[in-house]
Design an enzyme around this catalytic site. Structure first.
Site, mmCIF file in Angstrom:
data_model
loop_
_atom_site.group_PDB
_atom_site.id
_atom_site.type_symbol
_atom_site.label_atom_id
_atom_site.label_comp_id
_atom_site.label_asym_id
_atom_site.label_seq_id
_atom_site.Cartn_x
_atom_site.Cartn_y
_atom_site.Cartn_z
ATOM 1 N N LYS A 196 48.304 41.676 46.571
ATOM 2 C CA LYS A 196 47.252 42.156 45.677
ATOM 3 C C LYS A 196 47.746 43.448 45.048
ATOM 4 O O LYS A 196 48.031 44.423 45.744
ATOM 5 C CB LYS A 196 45.963 42.395 46.454
ATOM 6 C CG LYS A 196 44.853 42.975 45.593
ATOM 7 C CD LYS A 196 43.531 43.010 46.321
ATOM 8 C CE LYS A 196 42.453 43.617 45.448
ATOM 9 N NZ LYS A 196 41.159 43.664 46.143
ATOM 10 N N LYS A 249 47.295 38.146 43.340
ATOM 11 C CA LYS A 249 46.220 38.631 42.486
ATOM 12 C C LYS A 249 46.672 39.876 41.743
ATOM 13 O O LYS A 249 47.228 40.757 42.397
ATOM 14 C CB LYS A 249 45.035 38.967 43.385
ATOM 15 C CG LYS A 249 43.845 39.591 42.695
ATOM 16 C CD LYS A 249 42.797 39.891 43.722
ATOM 17 C CE LYS A 249 41.641 40.602 43.048
ATOM 18 N NZ LYS A 249 40.670 41.066 43.987
#
Ligand code: PBG
Length: 327
Positions: A196, A249
């Site tokens: 992330k 992400k």
């Protein structure tokens, strides 16, 4: 021309193109993120046109419609009222809180719907950080992991199928796995936000939850967008710690990272097409510059082509609707 090899033969008709198509995008690959709040009205979200902060009843209805269209799973993001936010984020593991209530209602109404929950403290603490914050502003790793364990156990007890730690603390997957197993939740899976990135693409989401950091940024825990090898390091750790699914992400600016994780690990890979990515398409479509449906299908298919097994996307219901209408 004397040309025995003509790749265009495989593109000649839609039927042949279908036969040779390498990547499919169907509703079965999609996870639908849903926002909820404690109010009784469904509120449009200003920072994310087309998205709604659902009441409990609205949430159950929307999830049911999506599931009926073939979407297997939803992921919950709660907007917590300011009154319930504290320095220690204790509302995050309140058994009578908004998320456990929603999980129970969803599982009761739609037993075959897979319910995923976000494990992180940012909606719940006064600092707007994913972790607990020390007096000097540092984000405390190990103390945060202990809090995340309480939060994940709360979600599992309420009936969550998958918990998804989005906080990027070190060691949280191992801690969650061990605590879930000890409590008898061997079947609750962990979808880890493995790679992330500290990204400006999350801006609209933080508006939706009113969860923006009150100071600083998230760069001491989320990854530097300049790094890809580091994602493999995170992937090896998550795999060893017992993650069931790894996530990258955002998605489109990180297709190379999705591809690398796919090559590196046998674990399923999820990609999160985040709020900023959603809005760039929405904005361009609203001004008539791009064809929304075509852009969405091309974009999400490219994420699958890069190697994602599943995609978290605010377009999930739109895609499922287009497909159900044969469009
Ligand atoms: C926070 C969280 C964020 C998103 C999902 N979980 C925001 C952040 O890390 O600041 C972003 C999702 C999106 O932008 O669509 N735990």
């Amino acid at each position: 021309m004397d040309l025995p090899i003509r790749p265009r033969r495989n593109r000649r008709t839609e039927a042949i193109r279908g036969l040779v198509r390498e990547t499919e995008l169907t509703a079965a690959h999609l996870i639908y993120p849903l926002f909820l709040h404690a109010g009784t009205a469904d509120q449009p979200i200003d920072s994310m046109p087309g998205c709604t902060r659902w009441s409990l009843a609205g949430l159950v209805k929307e999830a049911g419609e999506a599931h009926a269209l073939g979407i297997p799973a939803i992921v919950l993001f709660p907007a917590i009222s300011d009154k319930l936010k504290t320095k220690d984020a204790r509302e995050a593991w309140n058994a009578k809180g908004l998320v456990p209530k929603a999980i129970a209602a969803l599982k009761k109404a739609h037993p075959t719907l897979t319910v995923i929950t976000d494990v992180a403290l940012d909606p719940y603490n006064t600092d707007g950080h994913d972790g607990l914050v020390a007096d000097d502003g540092r984000i405390l790793n190990d103390e945060t992991v202990a809090a995340l364990v309480k939060q994940a156990l709360c979600h599992a007890t309420a009936g969550a199928d998958i918990v998804a730690p989005s906080d990027m603390m070190d060691g949280r997957v191992a801690a969650l796995r061990s605590a879930l197993d000890k409590a008898g939740f061997q079947d609750v899976a962990i979808m880890s936000y493995t790679a992330k990135y500290a990204s400006a693409y999350y801006g609209p989401f933080r508006g939706a939850l009113d969860s923006a950091p009150k100071f600083g940024d998230k760069k001491t825990y989320q990854m530097d967008y300049a790094n890809a090898r580091e994602a493999l390091r995170e992937a090896s750790l998550d795999e060893a710690e017992g993650a069931d699914i790894m996530m990258v992400k955002p998605a489109v600016p990180y297709l190379d990272v999705i591809y690398r994780l796919r090559q590196h690990s046998p674990l399923p890979v999820a990609a999160y097409h985040v709020s900023g990515e959603y809005l760039m398409i929405k904005a361009a479509a609203a001004s008539g510059w791009l064809d929304e449906k075509k852009i969405v299908l091309e974009t999400l298919t490219s994420i699958r082509r890069a190697g994602a097994d599943m995609i978290l996307t605010y377009f999930a219901k739109d895609v499922a609707t287009w497909q159900s209408e044969g469009r």
